[in-house]
Design a protein around this motif. Sequence first.
Motif, PDB file in Angstrom:
ATOM      1  N   ARG A 261       5.302  10.589  75.537  1.00 16.91           N
ATOM      2  CA  ARG A 261       6.251  10.466  77.023  1.00 16.91           C
ATOM      3  C   ARG A 261       7.743   9.916  75.652  1.00 16.91           C
ATOM      4  NH1 ARG A 261       5.492   8.997  82.314  1.00 16.91           N
ATOM      5  NH2 ARG A 261       3.115   9.368  82.035  1.00 16.91           N
ATOM      6  N   CYS A 262       8.679  10.429  76.146  1.00 11.77           N
ATOM      7  CA  CYS A 262       9.962  10.352  75.062  1.00 11.77           C
ATOM      8  C   CYS A 262      11.043  10.493  75.535  1.00 11.77           C
ATOM      9  CB  CYS A 262      10.035  11.330  74.436  1.00 11.77           C
ATOM     10  SG  CYS A 262      11.603  11.194  73.158  1.00 11.77           S
ATOM     11  N   GLY A 263      11.125   8.824  76.348  1.00 15.63           N
ATOM     12  CA  GLY A 263      11.582   9.145  77.868  1.00 15.63           C
ATOM     13  C   GLY A 263      11.665   9.216  78.693  1.00 15.63           C
ATOM     14  N   ARG A 264      12.681  10.602  79.337  1.00 20.71           N
ATOM     15  CA  ARG A 264      11.638  10.977  80.444  1.00 20.71           C
ATOM     16  C   ARG A 264      11.205  12.509  80.201  1.00 20.71           C
ATOM     17  NH1 ARG A 264      16.358  11.130  85.388  1.00 20.71           N
ATOM     18  NH2 ARG A 264      17.936  12.097  83.233  1.00 20.71           N
ATOM     19  N   THR A 265      10.756  13.215  79.348  1.00 23.00           N
ATOM     20  CA  THR A 265      10.025  14.083  78.077  1.00 23.00           C
ATOM     21  C   THR A 265       8.906  13.689  78.406  1.00 23.00           C
ATOM     22  OG1 THR A 265      11.929  15.402  77.685  1.00 23.00           O
ATOM     23  CG2 THR A 265       9.783  15.894  77.103  1.00 23.00           C
ATOM     24  N   ILE A 266       7.827  14.407  79.026  1.00 20.37           N
ATOM     25  CA  ILE A 266       6.496  13.926  79.144  1.00 20.37           C
ATOM     26  C   ILE A 266       5.847  15.220  78.349  1.00 20.37           C
ATOM     27  CG2 ILE A 266       4.290  13.350  80.368  1.00 20.37           C
ATOM     28  CD1 ILE A 266       6.102  11.851  82.707  1.00 20.37           C
ATOM     29  N   VAL A 267       4.967  15.682  77.770  1.00 21.86           N
ATOM     30  CA  VAL A 267       3.872  16.689  76.818  1.00 21.86           C
ATOM     31  C   VAL A 267       2.186  15.965  76.651  1.00 21.86           C
ATOM     32  CG1 VAL A 267       4.137  18.016  75.172  1.00 21.86           C
ATOM     33  CG2 VAL A 267       5.894  17.242  75.670  1.00 21.86           C
ATOM     34  N   LEU A 268       1.682  17.040  77.066  1.00 23.39           N
ATOM     35  CA  LEU A 268       0.646  16.679  77.203  1.00 23.39           C
ATOM     36  C   LEU A 268       0.109  17.246  76.367  1.00 23.39           C
ATOM     37  CD1 LEU A 268      -2.542  15.468  78.327  1.00 23.39           C
ATOM     38  CD2 LEU A 268      -2.973  17.509  79.527  1.00 23.39           C
ATOM     39  N   CYS A 269      -0.635  17.093  74.819  1.00 29.02           N
ATOM     40  CA  CYS A 269      -0.973  17.223  73.279  1.00 29.02           C
ATOM     41  C   CYS A 269      -2.403  17.061  73.190  1.00 29.02           C
ATOM     42  CB  CYS A 269      -0.756  16.434  71.811  1.00 29.02           C
ATOM     43  SG  CYS A 269       1.593  16.468  72.183  1.00 29.02           S
TER      44      CYS A 269
ATOM     45  N   ILE B 245      -8.110  24.435  64.039  1.00 25.76           N
ATOM     46  CA  ILE B 245      -7.641  23.745  64.813  1.00 25.76           C
ATOM     47  C   ILE B 245      -6.332  24.477  65.968  1.00 25.76           C
ATOM     48  CG2 ILE B 245      -6.742  21.064  65.478  1.00 25.76           C
ATOM     49  CD1 ILE B 245      -8.138  20.399  62.499  1.00 25.76           C
ATOM     50  N   THR B 246      -6.852  24.466  66.780  1.00 23.66           N
ATOM     51  CA  THR B 246      -6.113  24.774  68.254  1.00 23.66           C
ATOM     52  C   THR B 246      -4.836  23.833  68.916  1.00 23.66           C
ATOM     53  OG1 THR B 246      -6.710  26.813  68.245  1.00 23.66           O
ATOM     54  CG2 THR B 246      -4.727  26.072  70.102  1.00 23.66           C
ATOM     55  N   VAL B 247      -4.032  23.356  69.096  1.00 17.22           N
ATOM     56  CA  VAL B 247      -3.441  22.195  69.594  1.00 17.22           C
ATOM     57  C   VAL B 247      -2.351  22.921  69.904  1.00 17.22           C
ATOM     58  CG1 VAL B 247      -1.254  20.212  68.924  1.00 17.22           C
ATOM     59  CG2 VAL B 247      -2.854  20.811  66.912  1.00 17.22           C
ATOM     60  N   ASP B 248      -2.771  22.365  71.269  1.00 16.43           N
ATOM     61  CA  ASP B 248      -1.618  22.991  72.805  1.00 16.43           C
ATOM     62  C   ASP B 248      -1.075  21.474  73.572  1.00 16.43           C
ATOM     63  OD1 ASP B 248      -3.666  25.137  73.788  1.00 16.43           O
ATOM     64  OD2 ASP B 248      -4.914  24.060  73.164  1.00 16.43           O
ATOM     65  N   CYS B 249       0.423  22.062  73.062  1.00 13.25           N
ATOM     66  CA  CYS B 249       1.058  21.441  74.242  1.00 13.25           C
ATOM     67  C   CYS B 249       1.997  21.915  74.889  1.00 13.25           C
ATOM     68  CB  CYS B 249       2.022  20.880  72.437  1.00 13.25           C
ATOM     69  SG  CYS B 249       1.900  20.929  70.972  1.00 13.25           S
ATOM     70  N   ASP B 250       0.948  20.979  76.372  1.00 10.52           N
ATOM     71  CA  ASP B 250       1.709  21.408  77.324  1.00 10.52           C
ATOM     72  C   ASP B 250       3.059  20.180  78.161  1.00 10.52           C
ATOM     73  OD1 ASP B 250       0.333  23.622  78.444  1.00 10.52           O
ATOM     74  OD2 ASP B 250      -1.255  22.145  77.698  1.00 10.52           O
ATOM     75  N   VAL B 251       4.865  20.771  78.046  1.00 13.74           N
ATOM     76  CA  VAL B 251       5.469  19.850  79.103  1.00 13.74           C
ATOM     77  C   VAL B 251       4.666  19.687  80.266  1.00 13.74           C
ATOM     78  CG1 VAL B 251       7.684  19.620  79.159  1.00 13.74           C
ATOM     79  CG2 VAL B 251       6.981  20.386  77.678  1.00 13.74           C
ATOM     80  N   LEU B 252       4.560  18.409  80.769  1.00 17.47           N
ATOM     81  CA  LEU B 252       4.576  18.434  81.957  1.00 17.47           C
ATOM     82  C   LEU B 252       6.058  17.856  82.803  1.00 17.47           C
ATOM     83  CD1 LEU B 252       1.298  15.554  81.637  1.00 17.47           C
ATOM     84  CD2 LEU B 252       2.138  18.271  81.879  1.00 17.47           C
ATOM     85  N   GLN B 253       6.592  17.067  82.286  1.00 18.46           N
ATOM     86  CA  GLN B 253       8.486  16.938  82.550  1.00 18.46           C
ATOM     87  C   GLN B 253       9.508  16.757  81.340  1.00 18.46           C
ATOM     88  OE1 GLN B 253       9.229  14.293  85.528  1.00 18.46           O
ATOM     89  NE2 GLN B 253       9.837  12.766  84.041  1.00 18.46           N
ATOM     90  N   ALA B 254      10.311  18.163  81.373  1.00 12.83           N
ATOM     91  CA  ALA B 254      11.273  18.480  80.268  1.00 12.83           C
ATOM     92  C   ALA B 254      13.052  17.315  81.057  1.00 12.83           C
ATOM     93  CB  ALA B 254      10.833  20.140  80.582  1.00 12.83           C
ATOM     94  N   ASP B 255      13.207  17.248  79.639  1.00 12.57           N
ATOM     95  CA  ASP B 255      14.376  16.109  79.922  1.00 12.57           C
ATOM     96  C   ASP B 255      15.263  15.578  78.130  1.00 12.57           C
ATOM     97  OD1 ASP B 255      16.903  14.869  80.979  1.00 12.57           O
ATOM     98  OD2 ASP B 255      15.968  12.967  80.114  1.00 12.57           O
TER      99      ASP B 255
END
Length: 236
Positions: free
Chosen positions: A27-35, A107-117
């Motif tokens: 979480r970075c402020g209101r940006t949330i990413v699941l890695c 290695i595959t790194v998946d980055c899924d944005v749950l909330q973008a700001d």
Amino acid sequence: MRPADQLREIEIQCGYLDSNPASVLYRCGRTIVLCTASIEAKVPPWLEGKGKGWVTAEYNMLPGSTSPRKRRDRDGKVDGRTTEIQRLIGRSLRSVVDMKALGENMITVDCDVLQADGGTRTASITGGFIALAKAIEIAVPGSTIGNGPITDSVAAISVGLIDGEVKLDLDYVLDVAADVDMNVVMTGKGRFVEIQGTGEEATFDDSELAELLRLSKKGIVELTAKQLASIQSHGR
């Protein structure tokens, strides 16, 4: 109002998913990413038999991450922005991995944005590195950063020039208002991996560029400390 040289509030949850111990909710402020990072005992065909591994990344914004709703990518079709970002993430992560030490593993790194700001690509790189480090830590017992496949840490941050003032870690409102915006990727040792900067109907001079880079380095030093603390505090 947040000071110009201050990061947004950062929260890192390692082991977020029971199904994947190398998962990180960033979480970075209101940006949330699941890695998440997944290891397979294989490599792309063009690397077979060469004794080297590979690191790749996939990036996606979930439909509810923005308003209005973002349509899902279907039938293998990925838009240009998504392609650009996942290539950036992959390049950034590969910059700190010794592929020979990794062996013939991918290695595959998946980055899924749950909330973008704002700052989804920089958050994906910073969170994605933590997931990568956890995956390698599990696969190669005893490995640490600088002692094993991972040679250094890597993190990314955005900076911008708004009404003549340089600001760190742009959220959506600041990003839209920026006359100049830049994404900077750096290693923990202070080496640049990538710099993406552009003026939006504006220009910038040497002194402004120097200040953009100075502030980005300050932010990445802080992010690196948070990355290392999260990796070390979560059980090996």
